[in-house]
Design an enzyme around this catalytic site. Sequence first.
Site, PDB file in Angstrom:
ATOM      1  N   ASN A   1      -2.621   4.296  -3.344  1.00 34.47           N
ATOM      2  CA  ASN A   1      -3.440   5.231  -2.547  1.00 34.47           C
ATOM      3  C   ASN A   1      -2.820   6.617  -2.428  1.00 34.47           C
ATOM      4  O   ASN A   1      -3.543   7.606  -2.313  1.00 34.47           O
ATOM      5  CB  ASN A   1      -3.633   4.620  -1.149  1.00 34.47           C
ATOM      6  CG  ASN A   1      -4.147   5.623  -0.148  1.00 34.47           C
ATOM      7  OD1 ASN A   1      -5.316   6.011  -0.182  1.00 34.47           O
ATOM      8  ND2 ASN A   1      -3.266   6.082   0.738  1.00 34.47           N
TER       9      ASN A   1
ATOM     10  N   LYS B   1      -7.299  12.462 -11.578  1.00 37.19           N
ATOM     11  CA  LYS B   1      -8.177  11.354 -11.173  1.00 37.19           C
ATOM     12  C   LYS B   1      -9.008  10.820 -12.350  1.00 37.19           C
ATOM     13  O   LYS B   1      -9.247   9.612 -12.433  1.00 37.19           O
ATOM     14  CB  LYS B   1      -9.065  11.780 -10.000  1.00 37.19           C
ATOM     15  CG  LYS B   1      -8.279  12.081  -8.713  1.00 37.19           C
ATOM     16  CD  LYS B   1      -7.541  10.844  -8.170  1.00 37.19           C
ATOM     17  CE  LYS B   1      -6.944  11.097  -6.797  1.00 37.19           C
ATOM     18  NZ  LYS B   1      -6.243   9.922  -6.231  1.00 37.19           N
TER      19      LYS B   1
ATOM     20  N   VAL C   1     -13.832  12.393   2.519  1.00 38.88           N
ATOM     21  CA  VAL C   1     -13.376  11.509   3.588  1.00 38.88           C
ATOM     22  C   VAL C   1     -12.651  12.371   4.633  1.00 38.88           C
ATOM     23  O   VAL C   1     -11.841  13.236   4.259  1.00 38.88           O
ATOM     24  CB  VAL C   1     -12.392  10.429   3.066  1.00 38.88           C
ATOM     25  CG1 VAL C   1     -12.194   9.349   4.124  1.00 38.88           C
ATOM     26  CG2 VAL C   1     -12.881   9.812   1.763  1.00 38.88           C
TER      27      VAL C   1
ATOM     28  N   TYR D   1      -6.503  18.535 -10.167  1.00 38.38           N
ATOM     29  CA  TYR D   1      -6.776  17.302  -9.411  1.00 38.38           C
ATOM     30  C   TYR D   1      -7.687  16.387 -10.227  1.00 38.38           C
ATOM     31  O   TYR D   1      -7.435  15.184 -10.348  1.00 38.38           O
ATOM     32  CB  TYR D   1      -7.413  17.660  -8.069  1.00 38.38           C
ATOM     33  CG  TYR D   1      -7.738  16.457  -7.202  1.00 38.38           C
ATOM     34  CD1 TYR D   1      -6.723  15.666  -6.659  1.00 38.38           C
ATOM     35  CD2 TYR D   1      -9.056  16.110  -6.921  1.00 38.38           C
ATOM     36  CE1 TYR D   1      -7.022  14.573  -5.852  1.00 38.38           C
ATOM     37  CE2 TYR D   1      -9.357  15.021  -6.119  1.00 38.38           C
ATOM     38  CZ  TYR D   1      -8.343  14.255  -5.579  1.00 38.38           C
ATOM     39  OH  TYR D   1      -8.627  13.165  -4.791  1.00 38.38           O
TER      40      TYR D   1
ATOM     41  N   ILE E   1       0.851  -1.202   0.000  1.00 33.80           N
ATOM     42  CA  ILE E   1       0.000   0.000   0.000  1.00 33.80           C
ATOM     43  C   ILE E   1       0.883   1.246   0.000  1.00 33.80           C
ATOM     44  O   ILE E   1       1.840   1.337   0.788  1.00 33.80           O
ATOM     45  CB  ILE E   1      -0.935   0.028   1.232  1.00 33.80           C
ATOM     46  CG1 ILE E   1      -1.640  -1.318   1.424  1.00 33.80           C
ATOM     47  CG2 ILE E   1      -1.951   1.154   1.099  1.00 33.80           C
ATOM     48  CD1 ILE E   1      -2.528  -1.400   2.677  1.00 33.80           C
TER      49      ILE E   1
ATOM     50  N   ASP F   1       8.652   7.354  -1.667  1.00 37.62           N
ATOM     51  CA  ASP F   1       8.040   8.552  -2.239  1.00 37.62           C
ATOM     52  C   ASP F   1       7.687   8.160  -3.666  1.00 37.62           C
ATOM     53  O   ASP F   1       8.581   7.851  -4.473  1.00 37.62           O
ATOM     54  CB  ASP F   1       9.047   9.709  -2.208  1.00 37.62           C
ATOM     55  CG  ASP F   1       8.485  10.992  -2.795  1.00 37.62           C
ATOM     56  OD1 ASP F   1       7.590  10.923  -3.666  1.00 37.62           O
ATOM     57  OD2 ASP F   1       8.961  12.066  -2.402  1.00 37.62           O
TER      58      ASP F   1
HETATM   59  N1  LIG Z   1     -10.075  12.631   1.722  1.00 41.57           N
HETATM   60  C1  LIG Z   1     -10.858  12.796   0.677  1.00 41.57           C
HETATM   61  O1  LIG Z   1     -11.853  13.550   0.737  1.00 41.57           O
HETATM   62  C2  LIG Z   1     -10.588  12.015  -0.584  1.00 41.57           C
HETATM   63  C3  LIG Z   1     -11.623  11.913  -1.525  1.00 41.57           C
HETATM   64  C4  LIG Z   1     -11.418  11.207  -2.699  1.00 41.57           C
HETATM   65  C5  LIG Z   1     -10.183  10.616  -2.926  1.00 41.57           C
HETATM   66  N2  LIG Z   1      -9.191  10.729  -2.006  1.00 41.57           N
HETATM   67  C6  LIG Z   1      -7.899  10.098  -2.320  1.00 41.57           C
HETATM   68  O2  LIG Z   1      -7.546   9.216  -1.281  1.00 41.57           O
HETATM   69  C7  LIG Z   1      -6.129   9.041  -1.266  1.00 41.57           C
HETATM   70  C8  LIG Z   1      -5.624   9.140   0.165  1.00 41.57           C
HETATM   71  O3  LIG Z   1      -5.889  10.424   0.666  1.00 41.57           O
HETATM   72  P1  LIG Z   1      -6.390  10.679   2.175  1.00 41.57           P
HETATM   73  O4  LIG Z   1      -7.763  11.204   2.098  1.00 41.57           O
HETATM   74  O5  LIG Z   1      -6.111   9.500   3.022  1.00 41.57           O
HETATM   75  O6  LIG Z   1      -5.460  11.929   2.584  1.00 41.57           O
HETATM   76  P2  LIG Z   1      -4.182  12.071   3.568  1.00 41.57           P
HETATM   77  O7  LIG Z   1      -4.581  11.762   4.957  1.00 41.57           O
HETATM   78  O8  LIG Z   1      -3.649  13.406   3.242  1.00 41.57           O
HETATM   79  O9  LIG Z   1      -3.194  10.930   3.074  1.00 41.57           O
HETATM   80  C9  LIG Z   1      -2.482  11.029   1.878  1.00 41.57           C
HETATM   81  C10 LIG Z   1      -1.306  10.114   1.940  1.00 41.57           C
HETATM   82  O10 LIG Z   1      -0.605  10.198   0.694  1.00 41.57           O
HETATM   83  C11 LIG Z   1       0.756  10.378   0.994  1.00 41.57           C
HETATM   84  N3  LIG Z   1       1.532  10.990  -0.058  1.00 41.57           N
HETATM   85  C12 LIG Z   1       1.403  12.218  -0.616  1.00 41.57           C
HETATM   86  N4  LIG Z   1       2.359  12.408  -1.541  1.00 41.57           N
HETATM   87  C13 LIG Z   1       3.102  11.277  -1.554  1.00 41.57           C
HETATM   88  C14 LIG Z   1       4.250  10.862  -2.277  1.00 41.57           C
HETATM   89  N5  LIG Z   1       4.848  11.655  -3.200  1.00 41.57           N
HETATM   90  N6  LIG Z   1       4.755   9.620  -2.049  1.00 41.57           N
HETATM   91  C15 LIG Z   1       4.177   8.812  -1.135  1.00 41.57           C
HETATM   92  N7  LIG Z   1       3.121   9.154  -0.400  1.00 41.57           N
HETATM   93  C16 LIG Z   1       2.591  10.378  -0.615  1.00 41.57           C
HETATM   94  C17 LIG Z   1       0.776  11.196   2.267  1.00 41.57           C
HETATM   95  O11 LIG Z   1       2.047  11.099   2.864  1.00 41.57           O
HETATM   96  P3  LIG Z   1       2.760  12.245   3.762  1.00 41.57           P
HETATM   97  O12 LIG Z   1       2.325  11.971   5.166  1.00 41.57           O
HETATM   98  O13 LIG Z   1       4.212  12.041   3.544  1.00 41.57           O
HETATM   99  O14 LIG Z   1       2.268  13.574   3.260  1.00 41.57           O
HETATM  100  C18 LIG Z   1      -0.319  10.504   3.044  1.00 41.57           C
HETATM  101  O15 LIG Z   1       0.153   9.314   3.626  1.00 41.57           O
HETATM  102  C19 LIG Z   1      -5.570  10.105  -2.228  1.00 41.57           C
HETATM  103  O16 LIG Z   1      -5.219   9.487  -3.445  1.00 41.57           O
HETATM  104  C20 LIG Z   1      -6.737  11.061  -2.416  1.00 41.57           C
HETATM  105  O17 LIG Z   1      -6.688  11.708  -3.666  1.00 41.57           O
HETATM  106  C21 LIG Z   1      -9.365  11.408  -0.844  1.00 41.57           C
END
Ligand SMILES: NC(=O)c1ccc[n+]([C@@H]2O[C@H](COP(=O)([O-])OP(=O)(O)OC[C@H]3O[C@@H](n4cnc5c(N)ncnc54)[C@H](OP(=O)(O)O)[C@@H]3O)[C@@H](O)[C@H]2O)c1
Length: 274
Positions: free
Chosen positions: A80, A149, A178, A145, A7, A53
């Site tokens: 993810n 997606k 989320v 964004y 993951i 990364d």
């Molecule tokens: N939350 C929402 O409303 C929502 C809705 C639809 C889709 N999503 C999608 O769900 C996924 C997870 O997001 P989340 O909601 O869980 O947000 P989150 O809590 O901000 O988690 C995002 C994760 O991605 C990591 N990340 C960012 N850039 C990265 C990189 N270059 N290499 C490796 N890891 C990286 C972050 O790591 P760091 O801790 O190092 O920053 C963090 O672990 C994303 O793809 C997002 O687009 C989210």
Amino acid sequence: MPKTVFITGTSTGIGAAAVRLFAQHGWQVAATMRNPADAKFQDLPNVRVYALDVTDAAAAPRAIQQAHADFGSLDVLINNAGYGLVGPFEAATDEQIQHQFATNVFGVFAVTRAALPILRAQQSGVIINITSVGGRTAFPMNSLYHATKFGLDGFSESLWYELAPFGIQVKVVAPGGVATDFATRSLQMTIDPANDADPYAGQVRSVLAAFNDRSGNASSAEQIADVIYTATTDGTAQLRYIAGEDAKGILGAKTQMSEAEFSTMIKQNFGLNG
Ligand SMILES: NC(=O)c1ccc[n+]([C@@H]2O[C@H](COP(=O)([O-])OP(=O)(O)OC[C@H]3O[C@@H](n4cnc5c(N)ncnc54)[C@H](OP(=O)(O)O)[C@@H]3O)[C@@H](O)[C@H]2O)c1
């Protein structure tokens, strides 16, 4: 032999919840993140943490191969890692655009290419790409964004056909809102919405306020992890899993309304005129 899931982006949010859920179900979990010091999985003996990364294309094969060697298997990949770049397109810098695609799109390509030789050789595997409701419909002030997606959604649909003959299932999990760090710590902006001199500032403030008003409808990361787990283990060839009542509602409305009706509703929902 327990199965192994790899993951990306597991420091917080959906990725971290997925690590916990798979580990609780007895899976071996390769939890990858930019900074392994952020890992909070010390209580889970079947979880190993790896630095990754996803914008570092050379690091992806190293992490995949290391996890495969350590666990002795690789069954599921969950792409993810990702973040949102919000604000007017015109104001985005080259660096912001490139980093948004490097993370949300090219990162998925790099990790998937690294995993495919293993999955194809064993003639089995599941690849789950975390897209978004924003991979099926677009909201104002999120153009870049959405570009990532929507791109990932089309990529996944095509790959679904390409990999089926090798016993590899490709699936998309598309969440609505989320409650994670997505809209706070992780969010990047192309302008400062407080800058009244910016011609887009009013629109951006309206859109951010509308998202904020709806934050009470957000799913929890654990609810999305449940959908990911179902998608991984249901044994079906289903491609898309829309995750969250808000996402189901808006995508359902899109199928039932004309384009003009739908865009009028979106403008009203986001407080936009014109
Ligand atoms: N939350 C929402 O409303 C929502 C809705 C639809 C889709 N999503 C999608 O769900 C996924 C997870 O997001 P989340 O909601 O869980 O947000 P989150 O809590 O901000 O988690 C995002 C994760 O991605 C990591 N990340 C960012 N850039 C990265 C990189 N270059 N290499 C490796 N890891 C990286 C972050 O790591 P760091 O801790 O190092 O920053 C963090 O672990 C994303 O793809 C997002 O687009 C989210």
